[in-house]
Enzyme design. Sequence first.
Site, mmCIF file in Angstrom:
data_model
loop_
_atom_site.group_PDB
_atom_site.id
_atom_site.type_symbol
_atom_site.label_atom_id
_atom_site.label_comp_id
_atom_site.label_asym_id
_atom_site.label_seq_id
_atom_site.Cartn_x
_atom_site.Cartn_y
_atom_site.Cartn_z
ATOM 1 N N SER A 59 -23.359 -14.556 -8.141
ATOM 2 C CA SER A 59 -24.238 -13.442 -8.521
ATOM 3 C C SER A 59 -23.521 -12.132 -8.271
ATOM 4 O O SER A 59 -23.160 -11.821 -7.122
ATOM 5 C CB SER A 59 -25.520 -13.473 -7.694
ATOM 6 N N HIS A 119 -23.733 -14.981 -12.831
ATOM 7 C CA HIS A 119 -25.183 -14.787 -12.707
ATOM 8 C C HIS A 119 -25.478 -13.291 -12.592
ATOM 9 O O HIS A 119 -24.930 -12.606 -11.733
ATOM 10 C CB HIS A 119 -25.653 -15.528 -11.456
ATOM 11 N N HIS A 173 -30.831 -13.679 -15.005
ATOM 12 C CA HIS A 173 -32.066 -13.973 -14.263
ATOM 13 C C HIS A 173 -32.954 -12.730 -14.346
ATOM 14 O O HIS A 173 -32.656 -11.707 -13.746
ATOM 15 C CB HIS A 173 -31.681 -14.304 -12.813
ATOM 16 N N MET A 194 -35.886 -10.791 -13.440
ATOM 17 C CA MET A 194 -36.976 -10.564 -12.480
ATOM 18 C C MET A 194 -37.728 -9.318 -12.922
ATOM 19 O O MET A 194 -37.678 -8.263 -12.280
ATOM 20 C CB MET A 194 -36.385 -10.428 -11.075
#
Length: 227
Positions: free
Chosen positions: A14, A39, A72, A74
């Site tokens: 990440s 990521h 990802h 969020m």
Amino acid sequence: MTRSRRPSAIIAPSILSADLARLADEIAMLEAGGADWVHVDVMDGRFVPNLTFGAKLIETVRRLTALPIDVHMMVVEPEKYLDDFAAAGADVLTIHPEVSPHLHRQLARIKELGKRAGAALNPSTPLDAVREVASDLDLLLVMSVNPGFGGQRFIAQALDKAARARRMLDDARSPAVLEIDGGINRDTIAAAWRAGVDAFVAGNAIFAAADPRAEIGALRGRCAEVA
Ligand code: DX5
Ligand code: ZN
């Protein structure tokens, strides 16, 4: 007789924990270390109490690497960003069912854009949130911290949830990759691998390591030991 072997662990560093002033070097380091995916944690300050990146950063990462970009999301109302993130070069777009009431439609939209569709579950969100769409998923992400920040402690209950997620995906004959995110390091990764996890996000464990490049192989090696 030949037995099918489990593929080796997918390591997805990440870049939340990367030094963004040296992003090109950091990505080159990840490639040299054998990272499988990159990521990218997109946070909107609404779904989670932190702000990070958007399409511009995804586009920058795209220019720096040919590795798959695992985004990802969020964010609330993720459907607002799908087109832009797809155009920016994301490969996997993972949304949270907690803020995606029309999950089936949103996953279908991601696939229409030619991208792999993922769903991510907060620690307190039951697997039931994705059970009905299990066979539509390309990726299922089990959060092992409450999302929002890197460097948090692994929540051990995520292991049992990951094992149940593995069974759910197998029962549904889902092709989905099972991923885990949060607090993954040399001490936690093997148990997650044993639970049936395929892909491992790691931020702090890699970027704060004495030798970040070697840490990627070390993490994968921990899984190979219990293959
Ligand atoms: C947490 C993010 C994670 C985070 C992981 O909100 O979704 O991807 O960067 O960081 P570590 O590995 O440091 O827990
Ligand atoms: Zn993440």
